[in-house]
Structure formats: C-alpha cells, structure tokens
Write a protein that holds these residues in place. Structure first.
Motif, PDB file in Angstrom:
ATOM      1  N   VAL A  41       0.736  -1.306   0.057  1.00 26.60           N
ATOM      2  CA  VAL A  41      -0.084  -0.123  -0.041  1.00 26.60           C
ATOM      3  C   VAL A  41       1.050   1.333   0.047  1.00 26.60           C
ATOM      4  O   VAL A  41       1.894   1.042   0.161  1.00 26.60           O
ATOM      5  CB  VAL A  41      -0.665   0.114   1.176  1.00 26.60           C
ATOM      6  CG1 VAL A  41      -1.871  -1.137   1.055  1.00 26.60           C
ATOM      7  CG2 VAL A  41      -0.100   0.018   2.461  1.00 26.60           C
ATOM      8  N   ARG A  42       0.314   2.521  -0.053  1.00 31.11           N
ATOM      9  CA  ARG A  42       0.959   3.807  -0.326  1.00 31.11           C
ATOM     10  C   ARG A  42       1.430   4.071   1.216  1.00 31.11           C
ATOM     11  O   ARG A  42       0.774   3.577   2.393  1.00 31.11           O
ATOM     12  CB  ARG A  42       0.205   4.620  -0.627  1.00 31.11           C
ATOM     13  CG  ARG A  42       0.043   4.480  -2.225  1.00 31.11           C
ATOM     14  CD  ARG A  42      -0.932   5.747  -2.885  1.00 31.11           C
ATOM     15  NE  ARG A  42      -2.083   5.755  -2.573  1.00 31.11           N
ATOM     16  CZ  ARG A  42      -3.237   5.073  -3.146  1.00 31.11           C
ATOM     17  NH1 ARG A  42      -2.731   4.426  -4.094  1.00 31.11           N
ATOM     18  NH2 ARG A  42      -4.408   4.937  -2.773  1.00 31.11           N
ATOM     19  N   ARG A  43       2.736   4.678   1.322  1.00 22.50           N
ATOM     20  CA  ARG A  43       3.266   5.075   2.617  1.00 22.50           C
ATOM     21  C   ARG A  43       2.223   5.939   3.487  1.00 22.50           C
ATOM     22  O   ARG A  43       1.506   6.894   2.760  1.00 22.50           O
ATOM     23  CB  ARG A  43       4.529   5.443   2.469  1.00 22.50           C
ATOM     24  CG  ARG A  43       5.559   4.474   2.147  1.00 22.50           C
ATOM     25  CD  ARG A  43       7.047   4.922   1.789  1.00 22.50           C
ATOM     26  NE  ARG A  43       7.263   5.272   3.140  1.00 22.50           N
ATOM     27  CZ  ARG A  43       8.489   5.884   3.321  1.00 22.50           C
ATOM     28  NH1 ARG A  43       9.130   6.461   2.361  1.00 22.50           N
ATOM     29  NH2 ARG A  43       8.915   6.328   4.460  1.00 22.50           N
ATOM     30  N   GLY A  44       2.145   6.005   4.435  1.00 23.74           N
ATOM     31  CA  GLY A  44       1.594   7.048   5.449  1.00 23.74           C
ATOM     32  C   GLY A  44      -0.070   6.938   5.886  1.00 23.74           C
ATOM     33  O   GLY A  44      -0.725   7.658   6.103  1.00 23.74           O
ATOM     34  N   ASP A  45      -0.367   5.590   5.589  1.00 22.52           N
ATOM     35  CA  ASP A  45      -1.594   5.227   5.768  1.00 22.52           C
ATOM     36  C   ASP A  45      -1.774   4.126   6.780  1.00 22.52           C
ATOM     37  O   ASP A  45      -1.790   2.830   6.437  1.00 22.52           O
ATOM     38  CB  ASP A  45      -2.468   4.970   4.351  1.00 22.52           C
ATOM     39  CG  ASP A  45      -4.150   4.981   4.695  1.00 22.52           C
ATOM     40  OD1 ASP A  45      -4.370   4.890   5.859  1.00 22.52           O
ATOM     41  OD2 ASP A  45      -4.610   5.006   3.672  1.00 22.52           O
ATOM     42  N   PRO A  46      -1.590   4.545   8.074  1.00 25.06           N
ATOM     43  CA  PRO A  46      -1.704   3.249   9.141  1.00 25.06           C
ATOM     44  C   PRO A  46      -3.076   2.557   9.128  1.00 25.06           C
ATOM     45  O   PRO A  46      -2.897   1.328   9.484  1.00 25.06           O
ATOM     46  CB  PRO A  46      -1.411   4.075  10.333  1.00 25.06           C
ATOM     47  CG  PRO A  46      -1.835   5.513  10.123  1.00 25.06           C
ATOM     48  CD  PRO A  46      -1.682   5.785   8.709  1.00 25.06           C
ATOM     49  N   ASP A  47      -3.948   3.311   8.854  1.00 18.01           N
ATOM     50  CA  ASP A  47      -5.428   2.418   8.940  1.00 18.01           C
ATOM     51  C   ASP A  47      -5.699   1.179   8.075  1.00 18.01           C
ATOM     52  O   ASP A  47      -5.917   0.028   8.459  1.00 18.01           O
ATOM     53  CB  ASP A  47      -6.504   3.292   8.467  1.00 18.01           C
ATOM     54  CG  ASP A  47      -6.549   4.461   9.732  1.00 18.01           C
ATOM     55  OD1 ASP A  47      -6.299   4.306  10.876  1.00 18.01           O
ATOM     56  OD2 ASP A  47      -7.369   5.363   9.536  1.00 18.01           O
ATOM     57  N   ILE A  48      -5.182   1.413   6.769  1.00 14.93           N
ATOM     58  CA  ILE A  48      -5.330   0.422   5.852  1.00 14.93           C
ATOM     59  C   ILE A  48      -4.322  -0.810   6.105  1.00 14.93           C
ATOM     60  O   ILE A  48      -4.829  -2.040   5.827  1.00 14.93           O
ATOM     61  CB  ILE A  48      -5.013   0.685   4.332  1.00 14.93           C
ATOM     62  CG1 ILE A  48      -5.517  -0.532   3.337  1.00 14.93           C
ATOM     63  CG2 ILE A  48      -3.808   1.353   3.947  1.00 14.93           C
ATOM     64  CD1 ILE A  48      -7.015  -0.949   3.443  1.00 14.93           C
ATOM     65  N   LEU A  49      -3.176  -0.399   6.708  1.00 16.71           N
ATOM     66  CA  LEU A  49      -2.001  -1.392   6.891  1.00 16.71           C
ATOM     67  C   LEU A  49      -2.525  -2.227   8.194  1.00 16.71           C
ATOM     68  O   LEU A  49      -2.574  -3.247   8.271  1.00 16.71           O
ATOM     69  CB  LEU A  49      -0.904  -0.777   7.348  1.00 16.71           C
ATOM     70  CG  LEU A  49       0.492  -1.540   7.078  1.00 16.71           C
ATOM     71  CD1 LEU A  49       0.692  -1.935   5.600  1.00 16.71           C
ATOM     72  CD2 LEU A  49       1.731  -0.282   7.440  1.00 16.71           C
ATOM     73  N   ALA A  50      -3.180  -1.651   9.117  1.00 24.21           N
ATOM     74  CA  ALA A  50      -3.598  -2.271  10.426  1.00 24.21           C
ATOM     75  C   ALA A  50      -4.938  -3.145   9.923  1.00 24.21           C
ATOM     76  O   ALA A  50      -4.713  -4.362  10.468  1.00 24.21           O
ATOM     77  CB  ALA A  50      -4.055  -1.224  11.410  1.00 24.21           C
ATOM     78  N   PHE A  51      -5.532  -2.900   9.088  1.00 27.51           N
ATOM     79  CA  PHE A  51      -6.788  -3.657   8.990  1.00 27.51           C
ATOM     80  C   PHE A  51      -6.262  -4.861   7.996  1.00 27.51           C
ATOM     81  O   PHE A  51      -6.543  -5.820   8.483  1.00 27.51           O
ATOM     82  CB  PHE A  51      -7.618  -2.796   7.804  1.00 27.51           C
ATOM     83  CG  PHE A  51      -8.859  -3.719   7.181  1.00 27.51           C
ATOM     84  CD1 PHE A  51      -9.889  -4.237   7.642  1.00 27.51           C
ATOM     85  CD2 PHE A  51      -8.455  -4.037   5.640  1.00 27.51           C
ATOM     86  CE1 PHE A  51     -10.555  -5.175   7.094  1.00 27.51           C
ATOM     87  CE2 PHE A  51      -9.398  -4.946   5.115  1.00 27.51           C
ATOM     88  CZ  PHE A  51     -10.457  -5.529   5.978  1.00 27.51           C
ATOM     89  N   LEU A  52      -5.215  -4.580   7.052  1.00 27.68           N
ATOM     90  CA  LEU A  52      -4.632  -5.784   6.324  1.00 27.68           C
ATOM     91  C   LEU A  52      -4.154  -6.608   7.267  1.00 27.68           C
ATOM     92  O   LEU A  52      -4.242  -8.063   7.083  1.00 27.68           O
ATOM     93  CB  LEU A  52      -4.051  -5.378   4.857  1.00 27.68           C
ATOM     94  CG  LEU A  52      -4.604  -4.690   4.034  1.00 27.68           C
ATOM     95  CD1 LEU A  52      -3.641  -3.907   3.091  1.00 27.68           C
ATOM     96  CD2 LEU A  52      -5.499  -5.673   3.169  1.00 27.68           C
ATOM     97  N   ASN A  53      -3.186  -6.171   8.122  1.00 25.65           N
ATOM     98  CA  ASN A  53      -2.621  -7.283   9.106  1.00 25.65           C
ATOM     99  C   ASN A  53      -3.720  -8.020  10.044  1.00 25.65           C
ATOM    100  O   ASN A  53      -3.312  -9.099  10.364  1.00 25.65           O
ATOM    101  CB  ASN A  53      -1.685  -6.237   9.926  1.00 25.65           C
ATOM    102  CG  ASN A  53      -0.363  -5.723   9.411  1.00 25.65           C
ATOM    103  OD1 ASN A  53       0.097  -6.610   8.173  1.00 25.65           O
ATOM    104  ND2 ASN A  53       0.158  -4.837   9.632  1.00 25.65           N
ATOM    105  N   SER A  54      -4.536  -7.162  10.440  1.00 27.93           N
ATOM    106  CA  SER A  54      -5.488  -8.181  11.086  1.00 27.93           C
ATOM    107  C   SER A  54      -6.259  -9.106  10.417  1.00 27.93           C
ATOM    108  O   SER A  54      -6.334 -10.277  10.744  1.00 27.93           O
ATOM    109  CB  SER A  54      -6.602  -6.863  11.501  1.00 27.93           C
ATOM    110  OG  SER A  54      -6.222  -6.032  12.377  1.00 27.93           O
TER     111      SER A  54
END
Length: 283
Positions: free
Chosen positions: A236-249
């Motif tokens: 994903v694009r950098r600087g977006d913790p929300d989408i990263l947290a969702f995908l990791n979950s």
C-alpha cells in the motif's frame, strides 16, 4: 496582590486557550487523516481496487476470461469480509508500484516479495504467503537421495535456467555438483526428464507441478522443503496506518483459521485447477 491575581488569571486563561487550540488542531488533523485514509475511501466507494499482474497460478484468466488464482481468491475474500465488491486492475509487474503510487488502485495483491529497497517506497503488510526455490529429481538417477548433501557430489548433475535465482541457489548449495544451464526452464526440465541430469531447481510451484504431471519419472526427494524462502506481503502507499492495520488484522485472522494455508495448498500443491485453463501450464 491584586496585580498578581490578575497576572495569574491571564496566564491560566492563555494556557486554556492554547490547549483548546492545540486540541482543535489535533482533532482537525485526525479528521483529515481519516478522510484521506484508503480504508475510508474504499468503504465510501463500496469497491476495493486491486492491482494484479498475471502469473500462473497467482492470477490469470480462465477459459471464460474471468480472473482466477491464489491472489484473486485472497482479494475476493478480503472484499467479502468487508462487505464490499472488488475490482481488479491488471498491470505489468514492472509498473505496478508506480501505478499504486499514482493512485490507480488501493492495494497490490500479486505475490510481491518483501524487499528492503521496495520498502523504502511502499508499505508492506505482514507476510501472508511464502514461496521459493525447490528441487525436483529424476526417480531413477536420484534413487535413495533424501538430503541436500546427497546432491552435493561431483557425479551429480543439476540443471537450471541461466541467470535465475534458481541457478544461483543451486550453485551455492551444491558447489561440488556439475551444473548445466539453459535458456528456458522447460529445457532444464527436459534434461531431467530425459535422464541426463539428476535434478533441476526452479521457483515454486513449477517443480511441484512438474512432479505431479510426471510422477512416473519425477519426484521431490526433499518433500515440501524449499531451498529458499520468499515472503510475500500486500503493498500500500506509505503514510496510511489504517489500511495497513486492517490488512494485518485480516492476515492474522485468516492464518488462524487456516484459510490462507488451504488456498495456498490448492493452488501450489495440486493440479486440480488445470481444468480452468484451455492448455495446462505443465504437460
């Protein structure tokens, strides 16, 4: 005394005003981040846009022209769990990261390996799958071989495709063996099929698929053991913790219930999906 009280009152008032102002700015910044979040954009749009590159069996078109494959299953499952639709954006692998950064889609789900240089440009999720180099051997020539050491001998011949990671891996693991290099994987494979080489090394799932297709001649003496491990993550694009947290979950949940492992075994450990193609990838 009155002057001191007045001064104290002014200081306290200024502190309260500054605190309120800072809180307001923080809340405003938080709202801006939320609005800019890819996750929020996907939810409002109702569609998750996924960048893919076509590689069998990661992602490819079936007889009807529909996208199928391991990564396609994953993207569809994520969208299903979100209660949304999914849109696939086919992109050449060489241009898939620039296309992500340009906003052509929300996430890359195409077996992209986790590498340090890439991580300076994009954010990776936690690993959700792994592949790597593997070895398949001629049953007659490699009879009784069960370890890496069995193949690291002067009278053993290893065939690989020239200039590949497989060739480098084979040279590193079997320095004592004779190495033969070919321009195409199929040529290295035929060398083993014809009994002119003991084994060939290539990226999974091809070694497994060849062994399944020619079980009378080939086998995997090391079982499911890989010679190397290559971890894959969503990008994903950098600087977006929300989408990263969702995908990791999501990855954590689907590893816990074994869904990811089951789909990986289907696409990389069987040839049951060959019926989806007009011409099987391995014959």
């Amino acid at each position: 005394m009155k002057l001191r009280k007045l001064f104290s009152t002014v200081i306290v008032s200024l502190a309260l005003i500054c605190g309120a102002s800072f809180q307001a700015r923080a809340e405003s910044a938080g709202e801006a981040l939320t609005k800019a979040s890819v996750l929020e954009t996907i939810k409002k749009r109702g569609v998750m846009r996924v960048g893919i590159s076509t590689f069998v069996p990661w992602a490819f078109r079936d007889k009807t022209g529909e996208f199928v494959g391991f990564e396609v299953d994953i993207a569809k499952k994520i969208a299903e769990d979100m209660g949304l639709d999914v849109e696939f954006v086919p992109t050449s692998f060489s241009g898939i990261i620039p296309a992500l950064l340009a906003g052509k889609f929300d996430v890359i789900i195409t077996g992209i390996s986790i590498q340090t240089k890439r991580a300076m440009t994009i954010n990776y999720s936690n690993p959700y799958a792994q592949s790597g180099q593997a070895l398949t051997a001629n049953k007659k020539l490699a009879e009784g071989f069960t370890t890496l050491a069995d193949f690291n001998k002067p009278d053993v011949v290893i065939s690989t495709r020239r200039g590949t990671v497989g060739a480098k891996t084979a040279k590193a693991l079997f320095p004592k063996a004779e190495h033969r290099f070919f321009d195409e994987d199929i040529q290295a494979f035929q060398e083993v099929m014809n009994g002119k080489a003991h084994a060939f090394v290539a990226l999974e799932p091809m070694p497994t698929l060849w062994a399944l297709a020619h079980a009378d001649v080939l086998f995997k003496p090391l079982g499911d053991q890989r010679l190397t491990n290559q971890l894959s993550g969503f990008a994903v694009r950098r600087g977006d913790p929300d989408i990263l947290a969702f995908l990791n979950s999501w990855i954590h949940m689907r590893q816990a219930d074994n869904w990811l492992n089951q789909r990986h075994k289907f696409w990389f450990g069987t040839n049951e999906w060959y019926e989806l193609l007009e011409v099987p990838p391995v014959q």
